[in-house]
Scaffold this motif. Structure first.
Motif, PDB file in Angstrom:
ATOM      1  N   ILE A   1       0.826  -1.216   0.000  1.00 13.43           N
ATOM      2  CA  ILE A   1       0.000   0.000   0.000  1.00 13.43           C
ATOM      3  C   ILE A   1       0.861   1.268   0.000  1.00 13.43           C
ATOM      4  N   HIS A   2       2.110   1.141   0.480  1.00 15.60           N
ATOM      5  CA  HIS A   2       2.992   2.317   0.512  1.00 15.60           C
ATOM      6  C   HIS A   2       3.497   2.713  -0.873  1.00 15.60           C
ATOM      7  N   ARG A   3       3.178   1.882  -1.873  1.00 18.44           N
ATOM      8  CA  ARG A   3       3.542   2.267  -3.245  1.00 18.44           C
ATOM      9  C   ARG A   3       2.392   3.037  -3.914  1.00 18.44           C
ATOM     10  N   GLN A   4       1.347   3.296  -3.155  1.00 18.62           N
ATOM     11  CA  GLN A   4       0.139   3.938  -3.691  1.00 18.62           C
ATOM     12  C   GLN A   4       0.453   5.249  -4.423  1.00 18.62           C
ATOM     13  N   ASN A   5       1.369   6.043  -3.874  1.00 17.61           N
ATOM     14  CA  ASN A   5       1.630   7.367  -4.452  1.00 17.61           C
ATOM     15  C   ASN A   5       2.895   7.434  -5.301  1.00 17.61           C
ATOM     16  N   ILE A   6       3.357   6.258  -5.716  1.00 15.87           N
ATOM     17  CA  ILE A   6       4.526   6.218  -6.599  1.00 15.87           C
ATOM     18  C   ILE A   6       4.074   5.630  -7.940  1.00 15.87           C
ATOM     19  N   LEU A   7       4.473   6.265  -9.009  1.00 12.75           N
ATOM     20  CA  LEU A   7       4.142   5.722 -10.336  1.00 12.75           C
ATOM     21  C   LEU A   7       5.421   5.554 -11.140  1.00 12.75           C
ATOM     22  N   TYR A   8       5.632   4.344 -11.607  1.00  8.39           N
ATOM     23  CA  TYR A   8       6.793   4.066 -12.451  1.00  8.39           C
ATOM     24  C   TYR A   8       6.340   3.947 -13.899  1.00  8.39           C
ATOM     25  N   ILE A   9       6.978   4.680 -14.769  1.00  6.78           N
ATOM     26  CA  ILE A   9       6.706   4.569 -16.212  1.00  6.78           C
ATOM     27  C   ILE A   9       8.029   4.253 -16.893  1.00  6.78           C
ATOM     28  N   GLY A  10       8.108   3.068 -17.457  1.00  4.73           N
ATOM     29  CA  GLY A  10       9.371   2.619 -18.043  1.00  4.73           C
ATOM     30  C   GLY A  10       9.460   2.861 -19.537  1.00  4.73           C
ATOM     31  N   HIS A  11      10.371   2.146 -20.179  1.00  3.80           N
ATOM     32  CA  HIS A  11      10.520   2.279 -21.638  1.00  3.80           C
ATOM     33  C   HIS A  11       9.254   1.834 -22.350  1.00  3.80           C
ATOM     34  N   ASP A  12       8.693   0.724 -21.885  1.00  2.00           N
ATOM     35  CA  ASP A  12       7.454   0.207 -22.470  1.00  2.00           C
ATOM     36  C   ASP A  12       6.266   0.841 -21.745  1.00  2.00           C
ATOM     37  N   PRO A  13       5.110   0.855 -22.409  1.00  2.00           N
ATOM     38  CA  PRO A  13       3.971   1.539 -21.779  1.00  2.00           C
ATOM     39  C   PRO A  13       3.405   0.841 -20.543  1.00  2.00           C
ATOM     40  N   GLY A  14       3.721  -0.439 -20.365  1.00  2.00           N
ATOM     41  CA  GLY A  14       3.196  -1.140 -19.192  1.00  2.00           C
ATOM     42  C   GLY A  14       1.696  -1.369 -19.291  1.00  2.00           C
ATOM     43  N   LEU A  15       1.228  -1.636 -20.489  1.00  2.00           N
ATOM     44  CA  LEU A  15      -0.206  -1.826 -20.706  1.00  2.00           C
ATOM     45  C   LEU A  15      -0.446  -3.117 -21.481  1.00  2.00           C
ATOM     46  N   TYR A  16      -1.703  -3.484 -21.616  1.00  2.00           N
ATOM     47  CA  TYR A  16      -2.044  -4.737 -22.298  1.00  2.00           C
ATOM     48  C   TYR A  16      -2.409  -4.472 -23.756  1.00  2.00           C
TER      49      TYR A  16
ATOM     50  N   PRO B   1       0.647  11.102  -9.351  1.00  2.00           N
ATOM     51  CA  PRO B   1       1.291  10.544  -8.148  1.00  2.00           C
ATOM     52  C   PRO B   1       2.137  11.567  -7.396  1.00  2.00           C
ATOM     53  N   ASP B   2       2.450  11.266  -6.156  1.00  2.00           N
ATOM     54  CA  ASP B   2       3.335  12.149  -5.376  1.00  2.00           C
ATOM     55  C   ASP B   2       4.773  12.027  -5.866  1.00  2.00           C
ATOM     56  N   LEU B   3       5.140  10.814  -6.311  1.00  2.00           N
ATOM     57  CA  LEU B   3       6.486  10.607  -6.846  1.00  2.00           C
ATOM     58  C   LEU B   3       6.375   9.891  -8.194  1.00  2.00           C
ATOM     59  N   LEU B   4       6.870  10.557  -9.211  1.00  2.00           N
ATOM     60  CA  LEU B   4       6.848   9.965 -10.555  1.00  2.00           C
ATOM     61  C   LEU B   4       8.256   9.496 -10.919  1.00  2.00           C
ATOM     62  N   LEU B   5       8.352   8.263 -11.374  1.00  2.00           N
ATOM     63  CA  LEU B   5       9.625   7.730 -11.860  1.00  2.00           C
ATOM     64  C   LEU B   5       9.450   7.524 -13.356  1.00  2.00           C
ATOM     65  N   PHE B   6      10.045   8.382 -14.155  1.00  2.00           N
ATOM     66  CA  PHE B   6       9.755   8.370 -15.599  1.00  2.00           C
ATOM     67  C   PHE B   6      11.057   8.167 -16.372  1.00  2.00           C
ATOM     68  N   ASP B   7      11.087   7.065 -17.105  1.00  2.00           N
ATOM     69  CA  ASP B   7      12.279   6.699 -17.879  1.00  2.00           C
ATOM     70  C   ASP B   7      12.132   7.238 -19.306  1.00  2.00           C
ATOM     71  N   GLU B   8      12.956   8.172 -19.655  1.00  2.00           N
ATOM     72  CA  GLU B   8      12.999   8.779 -20.989  1.00  2.00           C
ATOM     73  C   GLU B   8      11.636   9.317 -21.449  1.00  2.00           C
ATOM     74  N   PRO B   9      11.191  10.403 -20.835  1.00  2.00           N
ATOM     75  CA  PRO B   9       9.861  10.934 -21.170  1.00  2.00           C
ATOM     76  C   PRO B   9       9.726  11.439 -22.593  1.00  2.00           C
ATOM     77  N   TYR B  10      10.832  11.833 -23.227  1.00  2.00           N
ATOM     78  CA  TYR B  10      10.731  12.437 -24.566  1.00  2.00           C
ATOM     79  C   TYR B  10      10.883  11.426 -25.706  1.00  2.00           C
ATOM     80  N   SER B  11      11.090  10.198 -25.368  1.00  2.00           N
ATOM     81  CA  SER B  11      11.367   9.186 -26.394  1.00  2.00           C
ATOM     82  C   SER B  11      10.207   9.039 -27.387  1.00  2.00           C
ATOM     83  N   SER B  12      10.507   9.003 -28.660  1.00  2.00           N
ATOM     84  CA  SER B  12       9.561   8.757 -29.774  1.00  2.00           C
ATOM     85  C   SER B  12       8.510   9.838 -29.999  1.00  2.00           C
ATOM     86  N   LEU B  13       8.651  10.982 -29.376  1.00  2.00           N
ATOM     87  CA  LEU B  13       7.588  11.988 -29.486  1.00  2.00           C
ATOM     88  C   LEU B  13       7.845  13.011 -30.588  1.00  2.00           C
ATOM     89  N   ASP B  14       6.742  13.486 -31.184  1.00  2.00           N
ATOM     90  CA  ASP B  14       6.847  14.578 -32.163  1.00  2.00           C
ATOM     91  C   ASP B  14       6.868  15.911 -31.395  1.00  2.00           C
TER      92      ASP B  14
END
Lengths: 220, 209
Positions: free
Chosen positions: B71-86, B149-162
């Protein structure tokens, strides 16, 4: 939360139809090979039928479980689940329950061609056969879900999955074959209840171990 | 708010992180930089508890994340190279599932609004396996905007963007700053790191400089 996770598993399968379909095709192919290649009397075939049935299930479970975890790897969706504030034991339970649903559904479809194509008699005590098969499915999926959790992060998961799973599933397959054989031959329950107890023990042991250890198993 | 102490990690005896320690205050944005293979993504994954460190501790809001309840990870969001979605789910379904994982189902009503902001509203019900890399990157921005989230962990936010996408990332980071939230951004562009980062951490040979 558990319901949400199970719903997700079922919805993905509903969309892709890859798990059940691949298990079905593979299972039917095995049945056809058995049916076309065996040139033995129906009595001998009947003696081997339980073993053939569970051997077929062993193979199709590997395919189903591998596919189920492949969805998670595709866009690294598993990291999303693992890093979320979710009890990781529930992720194990959702994989276990959904895997149980997929294998049971496949078996329900495949059981008729199995008996018909191999020219076998349907067991007299069919309800007993189904009930014990459900129990074996539960045990099989508990082991398969743990092993999949272990190998999902590996680059060689396709190889590691059967390598780890087959030895662990072997005692279960032996017990399942003994039970089904006894049911097909209409033996008294007292003669084979020890095998049922072994399977119940596997369900409890691997179920608890999976729930408790999945938190550590799935970390890279 | 975030304490990272003495994190060590090696792969096949190759040491990637060698006693990494730093702290991050509330509202601080850290730009994490370093060469390819310097361990930036590994560090983020360890903080998000996706990866196990060989040793060391990570504490967020005074709770040890390695030992504490999920539950202590509630306010942390990790966004990696891949979107982490289905891949078989649409953006709507993916975002609904994401919110349900975090018990934030009340935010479902904002899904359309956020997808519209990032130019993905027309694809709301299409499975994401037909999306381009840029669209998937924008979908990551929707996730962040939605969860906030209170803490965002974002790996390469600008990758592949126009250009539009880059602008949207800039806006999103500016909003994180305004809201006094924290973030660790893995960046390769010095200029962006100077603009957005309150502090720049450089990873080199397993250590922070």
């Amino acid at each position: 939360m558990l319901l949400n996770l199970i719903k997700k598993e079922l919805l993905i399968e509903f969309r892709s139809k890859q798990i059940i379909l691949s298990m079905l095709i593979f299972g039917l192919a095995i049945i056809l090979i058995f049916a076309l290649s065996s040139n033995i009397s129906s009595e001998i075939l009947s003696n081997y039928s339980a073993g053939m049935f569970w051997l077929m299930n062993l193979f199709i479970v590997v395919i189903g479980v591998h596919r189920s975890f492949a969805y998670e790897k595709e866009f690294d969706a598993f990291s999303l689940m693992v890093s979320a504030p979710v009890d990781r034991g529930l992720i194990f339970l959702s994989k276990w329950v959904s895997g149980f649903i997929f294998i049971t559904t496949t078996q329900l479809i495949i059981i008729t061609p199995f008996f018909k194509l191999l020219l076998l008699d349907i067991p007299e005590n069919l309800s007993f056969f189904i009930l014990t098969s459900l129990l074996v499915n539960l045990a099989m999926m508990s082991i398969a879900s743990i092993v999949s959790g272990i190998v999902i992060r590996s680059n060689f998961s396709e190889i590691l999955l059967p390598l780890l799973m087959f030895p662990l599933l072997s005692p279960l397959m032996i017990a399942a074959t003994k039970i089904s054989n006894n049911i097909i031959n209409s033996q008294s329950y007292e003669l084979w209840n020890v095998w049922v107890l072994i399977i119940v023990s596997i369900v409890v042991l691997f179920g608890l171990a999976g729930y408790a250890l999945f938190d550590f198993i799935v970390e890279e | 708010m975030l304490y990272v102490k003495n994190i060590c990690k090696s792969f096949n005896r190759l040491s990637v992180l060698d006693g990494i320690s730093f702290t991050q205050n509330k509202g601080e944005i850290i730009a994490l930089m370093g060469k390819n293979g310097s361990g930036k993504s590994t560090l983020l994954r360890i903080i998000a508890r996706i990866m196990k460190a060989d040793s060391g501790t990570v504490a967020f809001k005074e709770k040890n994340l390695i030992a504490a309840d999920s539950i202590h990870r509630q306010n942390i969001l990790y966004i990696g190279h891949d979107p982490g979605l289905y891949s078989f789910f649409s953006p709507r379904e993916n975002l609904r599932f994401l919110l349900s994982l975090r018990s934030l189902t009340s935010k479902e009503k904002y899904i359309e609004e956020k997808l519209d902001r990032y130019g993905l509203i027309d694809f709301i019900d299409n499975p994401i396996n037909v999306f381009s890399r840029g669209m998937l990157q924008k979908l990551k921005l929707v996730q962040i905007d939605l969860i906030n989230p209170d803490l965002l962990l974002f790996d390469e936010p600008y990758s592949s963007l126009d250009e539009d996408g880059i602008l949207l990332v800039d806006q999103l980071i500016a909003e994180i700053k305004i809201q006094n939230k924290s973030a660790i951004l893995v960046l390769h562009d010095n200029q962006k790191a100077k603009i957005h980062g309150d502090r720049i951490l450089r990873l080199e040979s397993g250590s922070i400089f």
